[in-house]
Design a protein around this motif. Structure first.
Motif, PDB file in Angstrom:
ATOM      1  N   ARG A   1      10.057  -0.094  -3.232  1.00  0.00           N
ATOM      2  CA  ARG A   1      11.167  -1.034  -3.189  1.00  0.00           C
ATOM      3  C   ARG A   1      11.629  -1.291  -1.760  1.00  0.00           C
ATOM      4  N   LYS A   2      11.610  -0.239  -0.920  1.00  0.00           N
ATOM      5  CA  LYS A   2      12.057  -0.396   0.457  1.00  0.00           C
ATOM      6  C   LYS A   2      11.262  -1.473   1.191  1.00  0.00           C
ATOM      7  N   ALA A   3       9.936  -1.401   1.089  1.00  0.00           N
ATOM      8  CA  ALA A   3       9.087  -2.358   1.803  1.00  0.00           C
ATOM      9  C   ALA A   3       9.367  -3.782   1.358  1.00  0.00           C
ATOM     10  N   ARG A   4       9.696  -3.952   0.082  1.00  0.00           N
ATOM     11  CA  ARG A   4       9.991  -5.285  -0.442  1.00  0.00           C
ATOM     12  C   ARG A   4      11.160  -5.917   0.298  1.00  0.00           C
ATOM     13  N   TYR A   5      12.084  -5.070   0.755  1.00  0.00           N
ATOM     14  CA  TYR A   5      13.271  -5.575   1.447  1.00  0.00           C
ATOM     15  C   TYR A   5      13.224  -5.328   2.952  1.00  0.00           C
ATOM     16  N   GLY A   6      12.026  -5.070   3.472  1.00  0.00           N
ATOM     17  CA  GLY A   6      11.867  -4.941   4.915  1.00  0.00           C
ATOM     18  C   GLY A   6      12.420  -3.659   5.493  1.00  0.00           C
ATOM     19  N   VAL A   7      12.353  -2.569   4.712  1.00  0.00           N
ATOM     20  CA  VAL A   7      12.856  -1.278   5.165  1.00  0.00           C
ATOM     21  C   VAL A   7      11.685  -0.316   5.309  1.00  0.00           C
ATOM     22  N   ASN A   8      11.645   0.408   6.405  1.00  0.00           N
ATOM     23  CA  ASN A   8      10.568   1.362   6.633  1.00  0.00           C
ATOM     24  C   ASN A   8      10.761   2.637   5.820  1.00  0.00           C
ATOM     25  N   SER A   9       9.644   3.251   5.462  1.00  0.00           N
ATOM     26  CA  SER A   9       9.635   4.543   4.777  1.00  0.00           C
ATOM     27  C   SER A   9       8.820   5.510   5.621  1.00  0.00           C
ATOM     28  N   PHE A  10       9.423   5.986   6.686  1.00  0.00           N
ATOM     29  CA  PHE A  10       8.715   6.882   7.593  1.00  0.00           C
ATOM     30  C   PHE A  10       8.650   8.316   7.059  1.00  0.00           C
ATOM     31  N   GLU A  11       9.280   8.567   5.901  1.00  0.00           N
ATOM     32  CA  GLU A  11       9.264   9.917   5.351  1.00  0.00           C
ATOM     33  C   GLU A  11       7.837  10.427   5.134  1.00  0.00           C
TER      34      GLU A  11
END
Length: 556
Positions: free
Chosen positions: A2-12
């Protein structure tokens, strides 16, 4: 996600790179259900949907004896465990019981006990707001018992901090802020790697005996060490151990590398540099800027065993342009001009850099396996301005799924020590000392033009080489670092034989290596050889060059 869909990185997910570097045994699962079905001893829920159902599953897993480790995650679980989430913190410093010094972090979210709840946790370390002596704002780590297991929750977003230190706080699209004291004038209308340095000019620099300021602290490497130490200690507390592969071949504590940027492209500069390198007895890495040297020089460089690499020019004042086409064109020029099939590495002219991952994509598409661009462009920001002296694989942003680029980044510390307009060689010992403590790469840049023009610069090269040899460091080219790092990442630690000796599997290593097996104090063997690594006593085993080639590795 979901994060990527809204332009948010998931560096975890970059935790895989941190653990994979040491070849720590771990398994990646596609879902929380798959992970819990396997019932690991330690679970790091890096990327999962934090909904009520999954929170209940994690609680059940811990209640039955599992250990969950989180790096500022577990949103929504605070109240279920008897805590409330504090206000998020920006940049600050963590003081850890075993830490070498306060460690800079870039974001943290602590938990505090709800009123009326009985304290049952163990708190470790402390967060300090804004500066190393700032107001204390809660513990760095909470160990929260739940049933037969524990939730181990770091307040610091360690993984995100490592990424931001190494790659910057955002894409480079405008100049960074210059230091108020005038020593770091990065606001120069030229986009560079250091326009997104995440360090503080005041708190993160020291001065040498001659007054040269430098970024002194390998914060990203210290955070890696804190992560690994914590995981090892958790495993030992459960009667388990986490073996890991040493960073360098057996007997090598650290590595020193020297590279050169051809810039003015005069054959006389190259000739004097070759003579100096023969004098000190080392091989180095030559980054070539178009139009380069005459063919005879390339033949001498190759005959002496040096790397030939690209010095990509995107500097407008020198006729360069930032584009994939220009990068490809210059790569093709170098292969033809130098008579080589393979370009081993790249370093951008003037450390020009834009965006987030374009450069690494261009390296991938042109068969270039390593990059050296992340280093200082100014006199005042020499040193560890990206928080690391270790080679690492950078991570993409959300637009490419936060994947790892297949390009090994090997940053540099300084340019042209003893140049009259830069800094002096009082930096040599501090750099070599901290790199030795951290077991990293001390990468020094010396331009051929300045080696030719200044005896003092030539003397600085001699000082670097002498200092490295005195400490027992290997003197490698950048391509040697790349080849070793890629080879060691094909080794897996598959378990132990009947005597307790670790079993390595994978491709053959070019040199002997070391496997360390952490041991509890009551499990030390009188016939074993032990070293302290990550603050833990570890039994040391030497792996010979050739190991089981029929086994298949689980990562790069």
């Amino acid at each position: 996600m979901r994060k990527a869909r809204y332009g948010v990185n998931s560096f975890e997910g970059y935790v895989e790179e941190v653990l994979g570097r040491l070849r720590l045994p771990f398994r990646v699962f596609d879902s929380l259900e798959d992970a819990l079905g396997w019932q690991p001893d330690i679970l790091i829920p890096a990327l999962f949907d934090e909904n009520a159902d999954n929170r209940d599953k994690l609680q059940s897993y811990v209640k039955n004896g599992g250990t969950v480790v989180s790096y500022a995650g577990l949103k929504g679980m605070a109240e279920k465990l008897g805590y409330c989430e504090e206000r998020p913190l920006g940049a600050g410093y963590a003081v850890l019981p075993e830490g070498p010094a306060p460690i800079r972090f870039l974001s943290a979210t602590g938990w505090s006990k709800l009123a009326g709840q009985v304290p049952g946790h163990k708190a470790s370390g402390a967060l300090r707001m804004s500066n190393p002596s700032g107001i204390e704002s809660g513990p760095a780590l909470l160990s929260i018992p739940w049933g037969e297991g524990t939730f181990e929750r770091w307040s610091v977003d360690i993984v995100g901090t490592i990424v931001a230190l190494q790659q910057g706080t955002s894409p480079v699209y405008d100049d960074g802020a210059s230091a108020p004291d005038g020593t770091i004038p990065v606001q120069d209308d030229t986009l560079k790697a250091d326009d997104r340095c995440a360090l503080d000019w005041e708190f993160d620099r020291l001065k040498t005996a001659t007054g040269i300021p430098y970024f002194a602290f390998p914060y990203a490497d210290w955070w890696r060490a804190a992560m690994v130490r914590h995981l090892i200690e958790v495993a030992l507390s459960k009667g388990k151990t986490l073996p890991f592969l040493g960073y360098w071949p057996a007997g090598i504590p650290a590595v020193t590398a020297i590279s050169h940027d051809s810039d003015l492209n005069r054959d006389a500069h190259a000739t004097v540099t070759l003579e100096l390198l023969r004098e000190v007895g080392i091989r180095s890495t030559w980054c070539m800027l178009e139009p380069g040297y005459s063919p005879a020089i390339y033949e001498q460089v190759k005959a002496d065993g040096h790397d030939i690499s690209l010095h990509y020019n995107a500097l407008e004042m020198d006729g360069g342009i930032w584009s994939e086409e220009a990068f490809r064109s210059q790569s093709e020029w170098l292969r033809g001009a130098a008579g080589i099939d393979r370009i081993s590495s790249n370093k951008n002219h003037y450390t020009r850099f834009e965006g987030w991952g374009e450069l690494f994509r261009w390296c991938e598409s042109n068969g270039i396996e390593s990059d050296q661009t992340r280093g200082p462009s100014k006199k005042g920001n020499t040193g560890l301005l990206f928080g690391t002296c270790h080679p690492y694989f950078p991570v993409s942003d959300f637009s490419e799924g936060n994947r790892l680029y297949d390009v090994l980044e090997i940053g540099f510390l300084s340019q042209d020590l003893n140049h009259p307009q830069l800094y002096d060689s009082s930096l040599v010992d501090p750099f070599l000392d901290i790199i030795g403590e951290t077991e990293g790469v001390a990468h020094f840049l010396f331009h051929q033009a300045h080696i030719y023009s200044f005896e003092a610069v030539r003397q600085a090269v001699r000082e670097v080489v002498a200092g490295a040899k005195k400490r027992g460091y290997a003197l490698w080219t950048i391509d040697q670092v790349n080849e070793w790092e890629r080879a060691r990442r094909k080794v897996d630690l598959a378990g132990f034989d009947e005597s307790g000796k670790p079993i390595p599997e994978g491709a053959p290593l070019p040199q002997s290596a070391v496997v360390y097996v952490p041991a509890a104090d009551d499990a030390l063997s009188p016939d074993g050889i032990y070293e302290t690594k990550f603050g833990v006593r570890c039994r040391k085993y030497i792996i010979q060059e050739r190991i089981d080639e029929n086994a298949v590795g689980n990562g790069r």
